[in-house]
Design an enzyme around this catalytic site. Structure first.
Site, PDB file in Angstrom:
ATOM      1  N   ARG A 161       0.783  -1.100  -0.029  1.00 15.69           N
ATOM      2  CA  ARG A 161      -0.097   0.085  -0.136  1.00 15.69           C
ATOM      3  C   ARG A 161       0.960   1.257   0.027  1.00 15.69           C
ATOM      4  O   ARG A 161       0.581   2.457   0.558  1.00 15.69           O
ATOM      5  CB  ARG A 161      -0.922  -0.058   1.336  1.00 15.69           C
ATOM      6  N   ASN A 175       2.776  -7.420   7.905  1.00 10.75           N
ATOM      7  CA  ASN A 175       3.089  -8.954   7.325  1.00 10.75           C
ATOM      8  C   ASN A 175       4.523  -9.183   7.147  1.00 10.75           C
ATOM      9  O   ASN A 175       5.175  -8.970   6.092  1.00 10.75           O
ATOM     10  CB  ASN A 175       2.177  -8.792   6.077  1.00 10.75           C
ATOM     11  N   LYS A 198       1.191  -8.402  14.146  1.00  7.77           N
ATOM     12  CA  LYS A 198      -0.214  -8.740  13.502  1.00  7.77           C
ATOM     13  C   LYS A 198      -0.414 -10.000  13.640  1.00  7.77           C
ATOM     14  O   LYS A 198       0.499 -10.731  12.850  1.00  7.77           O
ATOM     15  CB  LYS A 198      -0.035  -8.029  12.033  1.00  7.77           C
ATOM     16  N   GLU A 232      -5.839 -12.119   8.887  1.00  7.80           N
ATOM     17  CA  GLU A 232      -5.464 -12.001   7.566  1.00  7.80           C
ATOM     18  C   GLU A 232      -4.372 -13.099   7.241  1.00  7.80           C
ATOM     19  O   GLU A 232      -3.400 -13.060   6.244  1.00  7.80           O
ATOM     20  CB  GLU A 232      -5.180 -10.884   6.872  1.00  7.80           C
ATOM     21  N   ARG A 256     -18.074  -8.281   9.801  1.00  4.17           N
ATOM     22  CA  ARG A 256     -16.734  -8.287  10.056  1.00  4.17           C
ATOM     23  C   ARG A 256     -16.508  -6.936  10.972  1.00  4.17           C
ATOM     24  O   ARG A 256     -15.595  -7.009  11.901  1.00  4.17           O
ATOM     25  CB  ARG A 256     -16.068  -7.653   8.683  1.00  4.17           C
ATOM     26  N   LYS A 277      -7.122   0.265  14.871  1.00  3.69           N
ATOM     27  CA  LYS A 277      -7.571   1.028  13.733  1.00  3.69           C
ATOM     28  C   LYS A 277      -8.620   2.010  14.227  1.00  3.69           C
ATOM     29  O   LYS A 277      -9.374   1.613  14.870  1.00  3.69           O
ATOM     30  CB  LYS A 277      -7.892   0.404  12.450  1.00  3.69           C
ATOM     31  N   ASP A 320     -11.629  -0.739   8.299  1.00  3.43           N
ATOM     32  CA  ASP A 320     -10.462  -0.616   7.591  1.00  3.43           C
ATOM     33  C   ASP A 320     -10.184   0.594   6.943  1.00  3.43           C
ATOM     34  O   ASP A 320     -10.274   0.684   5.754  1.00  3.43           O
ATOM     35  CB  ASP A 320     -10.086  -1.700   6.603  1.00  3.43           C
ATOM     36  N   GLU A 342      -4.545   4.452   1.164  1.00  3.60           N
ATOM     37  CA  GLU A 342      -4.916   3.258   0.336  1.00  3.60           C
ATOM     38  C   GLU A 342      -6.254   3.278  -0.096  1.00  3.60           C
ATOM     39  O   GLU A 342      -6.663   2.917  -1.313  1.00  3.60           O
ATOM     40  CB  GLU A 342      -4.891   2.171   1.489  1.00  3.60           C
ATOM     41  N   TRP A 365     -14.493  -9.785   1.329  1.00  2.00           N
ATOM     42  CA  TRP A 365     -13.744  -8.991   0.589  1.00  2.00           C
ATOM     43  C   TRP A 365     -14.375  -8.416  -0.609  1.00  2.00           C
ATOM     44  O   TRP A 365     -13.748  -7.858  -1.552  1.00  2.00           O
ATOM     45  CB  TRP A 365     -12.595  -9.951   0.155  1.00  2.00           C
TER      46      TRP A 365
HETATM   47  O1  GCW Z   1      -6.059  -2.360   4.999  1.00  2.00           O
HETATM   48  C1  GCW Z   1      -5.770  -3.739   4.664  1.00  2.00           C
HETATM   49  C2  GCW Z   1      -4.670  -3.784   3.707  1.00  2.00           C
HETATM   50  C3  GCW Z   1      -3.619  -4.620   3.839  1.00  2.00           C
HETATM   51  C4  GCW Z   1      -2.870  -4.620   5.230  1.00  2.00           C
HETATM   52  C5  GCW Z   1      -3.973  -4.680   6.468  1.00  2.00           C
HETATM   53  C6  GCW Z   1      -3.242  -4.505   7.758  1.00  2.00           C
HETATM   54  C7  GCW Z   1      -0.495  -4.767   5.832  1.00  2.00           C
HETATM   55  O2  GCW Z   1      -5.171  -3.953   2.390  1.00  2.00           O
HETATM   56  O3  GCW Z   1      -2.710  -4.398   2.839  1.00  2.00           O
HETATM   57  O4  GCW Z   1      -1.901  -5.436   5.548  1.00  2.00           O
HETATM   58  O5  GCW Z   1      -5.044  -3.916   6.158  1.00  2.00           O
HETATM   59  O6  GCW Z   1      -3.501  -3.735   8.233  1.00  2.00           O
HETATM   60  O7  GCW Z   1      -2.890  -5.462   8.344  1.00  2.00           O
END
Ligand code: GCW
Length: 685
Positions: free
Chosen positions: A138, A185, A262, A266, A310, A334, A339, A367, A527
């Protein structure tokens, strides 16, 4: 944009040619007078403060200023105080922050009176989603400034060090004091000896600027990096592995900040793979870091494909663990429950976790907000989050107060912003994206600052000089309109992308263009946009009320009831909480369908106005930056049209109603938009 970018930068540096390519960010203040700086400590940090003051002084010619390190109970941590003789602080970094604040005030013509400046959050970090191969998840401003497949294992070059130093200086100038060097990640190679050596080199450059280094770690590192058979956090061998690894890191980086994790999210490994909880996992790492003063920032971004909503999952998973975390663990949440969308209500975890430290995570990289193409000033989005009232301890329990230690006695307070920085010469891809980096630092330092104040400072520092900022002409014809454009820009993006509580209606994983129709077979429902907008003949929106997923219950009263009733639910999050008929009557008297149409139209209109504002500003800006912004605004306008056309024509299939006749007509056919991916319209990224 890797090696070539670095060598071009090298050539430019050697010729001193950084004219107006945006590389100097908001740090363009030039010395116009002499100053004598008196100081007694000989730290590298104070030396930087002295140098900055001498080079950037715009106060009284021939003045003397004293930098005094002396404990004062009114000064917190690395805060500082302006006194009649100069700057006082507990630490050298406080002195440096004081120097930057003084210079900022001189350049923006703000008053300098005796006053104490204390940070809202103790830990103010950037999160880089940088991968070891140099790519950035991103990231829209080129490759990583830290990592490159070919250079990771070699000794850092002078050029790399220069860039890191400039980066550190920019961060220190706005109070950022921590950086997570790699993607959440996380790569399994991150904790190997070769990479850690590079971490040490980076940390050495950042240290004099008061910036601590942190790393994202993969929970399964004991198996993947070590050679253990398990990564179970309760296994003694695993505990020993992490303890040893932490010791190794602190040998290299004595002021190492800690880990960002993390986990069980995911597809990332986590304690749940071993039947353990988030608390088991986080506490094990916290114990390893504790002897050295390190912290664990444990992310609450978790959701599984099976849950019906979600938006509820982070709360459901973390609330039962409240009070179970060690005090050097901070749960990183967050700003919204899904998201980083253009607009979300605040995450219900803020204020709800009363016995656990919680920190906000915001996203500086855009993003979901036009990436490095659209002009979107995010301070207003973050200000909205800070000011949201959680009601957890009565009216006035804002997200700001619930996270900065004003209400709950957290051992550590912190905030994180996902970085928008890359190797692009202007760092962020878009000249105005720099304002988001700036705004994050300023709000992390003071969560009560208004977006207006931040925009004003940034424009003055970035496009003005100490003479121009004082003229009425510049103020009326440049500052005021450009500031208004910035302040309106987030709402404009909400209008042309996702008004009234719409969210996540992007095409594919790219998160750039519209795709309300996008739902390829086999992909998990959460998604895909139809999961979020729920458009059908009977109406549109996600029912999160008591008759639906009941996500409203995660909010404290009176919010739960307020959100639950469409009549009292704020209209800007209406379709987040409600599924309503197309002819539902809005406060304006219009039907929901007409209101949706008019929001898209007004978003498009707003971008059209931004173009005019910017064109009128031409005589006040250098040709290069003017041209780059002008070109991006053109693309933004095309994109806004595409959003308008795609969303209205798609939803119209269900509403079966005409687009109000007084509004402009779409210019694209729906089929054309569905079959031509938005990428084709996107240029200059
Ligand atoms: O917003 C989403 C993104 C992922 C990201 C994830 C996260 C780093 O699309 O790319 O991964 O969140 O925050 O872990």
């Amino acid at each position: 944009m890797k090696k070539t970018a670095l060598s071009i930068i090298a050539i430019l540096i050697s010729f001193g040619l950084f004219a107006e390519d945006g590389h100097n960010l908001w740090l363009r203040n030039k010395n116009t007078g002499n100053v004598t700086v008196v100081f007694s400590d000989n730290s590298a940090t104070t030396a930087i403060a002295v140098e900055e003051l001498k080079q950037g002084w715009q106060g009284k010619d021939g003045a003397t200023i004293t930098l005094k390190i002396k404990k004062d109970k009114t000064i917190k941590n690395d805060g500082f105080k302006f006194s009649s003789t100069g700057i006082q602080a507990n630490t050298p970094i406080g002195i440096l922050y004081g120097a930057y604040e003084l210079l900022r005030r001189q350049q923006t013509s703000e008053s300098v009176e005796e006053k104490v400046f204390n940070p809202s959050y103790e830990v103010r970090t950037l999160n880089h989603w940088d991968n070891l191969d140099g790519t950035i998840e991103r990231g829209y401003a080129g490759h990583s400034i830290f990592w490159d497949k070919e250079r990771n294992l070699s000794t850092s070059t002078e050029l790399e060090k220069l860039l890191w130093k400039e980066y550190a200086r920019a961060n220190a100038s706005i109070g950022i004091n921590g950086t997570v060097l790699n993607n959440v990640n996380a790569s399994t190679d991150m904790l190997t000896a070769g990479i850690l050596k590079k971490v040490k080199e980076i940390a050495e450059v950042l240290r004099p600027y008061g910036i601590k280094t942190y790393l994202s770690v993969k929970f399964s590192s004991p198996v993947l990096t070590g050679s253990l058979k398990t990564s179970d956090p309760l296994d003694p061998m695993v505990i020993k592995w992490w303890n040893d690894k932490v010791k190794e890191i602190y040998k290299l980086v004595p002021d190492f900040g800690g880990f960002l994790v993390k986990a069980s999210s995911e597809g990332q490994p986590g304690p749940q793979d071993f039947g353990r909880t988030h608390a088991d996992g986080a506490n094990m790492l916290a114990d390893a870091l504790h002897p050295f003063g390190g912290i664990v920032m444990w992310r609450a971004f978790v959701y599984s494909p099976n849950d019906k909503d979600r938006a509820k999952q982070a709360y459901n998973e973390f609330m039962p663990l409240d009070g179970k975390f060690k005090d050097n663990v901070i749960i990183q949440v967050k700003n919204g429950p899904i998201d980083f969308q253009p607009r979300e209500p605040f995450s219900p975890l803020f204020g709800a976790m009363k016995k656990t430290s919680v920190m906000p995570e915001v996203q500086i990289t855009q993003e979901y907000l036009g990436q490095s193409i659209h002009l979107v000033f995010l301070a207003t989005l973050w200000e909205e989050m800070f000011k949201s009232d959680t009601y957890q301890q009565g009216a006035g329990s804002t997200v700001a107060k619930c996270t900065d230690g004003s209400i709950y006695p957290q051992k550590f307070t912190a905030i994180a912003g996902v970085s928008n920085i890359g190797l692009d010469t202007n760092w962020c891809g878009h000249e105005f994206a720099q304002s988001n980096w700036y705004a994050f630092g300023r709000q992390a330092w003071d969560n009560q600052l208004t977006s207006k104040q931040i925009a004003e400072e940034w424009i003055k520092l970035t496009f003005g000089n100490s003479n121009s900022v004082q003229t009425t002409d510049w103020k009326n014809n440049f500052l005021t309109p450009v500031m208004q454009m910035m302040l309106d820009s987030r709402e404009a993006a909400v209008n042309y992308m996702m008004p009234l509580g719409f969210h996540h209606i992007f095409s594919a994983d790219e998160h750039y263009g519209p795709g309300p129709w996008w739902a390829p077979k086999g992909i998990r429902a959460d998604w895909t946009p139809p999961y979020y907008h729920q458009a059908a003949a009977d109406g549109v929106g996600f029912n999160r009320t008591r008759t639906g997923s009941d996500a409203v219950e995660q909010y404290h009263e009176p919010l739960a009831s307020r959100f639950n009733d469409p009549k009292t639910c704020p209209e800007n999050v209406l379709l987040w909480f409600h599924h309503l008929a197309w002819d539902y009557k809005m406060k304006s008297g219009r039907t929901l369908w007409d209101e949706i149409c008019s929001h898209y139209a007004s978003g498009l209109q707003q971008v059209t106005e931004f173009q005019k504002i910017w064109d009128k500003a031409e005589i006040y800006v250098d040709a290069e930056r003017f041209g780059r912004v002008q070109s991006k605004l053109r693309t933004q306008r095309c994109d806004a049209q595409i959003w308008n056309d795609a969303c209205l024509l798609y939803f119209q299939q269900f509403s079966k109603k005409p687009i109000p006749y007084e509004l402009d007509r779409p210019v694209h056919d729906l089929n054309f938009l569905i079959h031509n991916d938005m990428k084709r319209f996107k240029k200059g990224n």
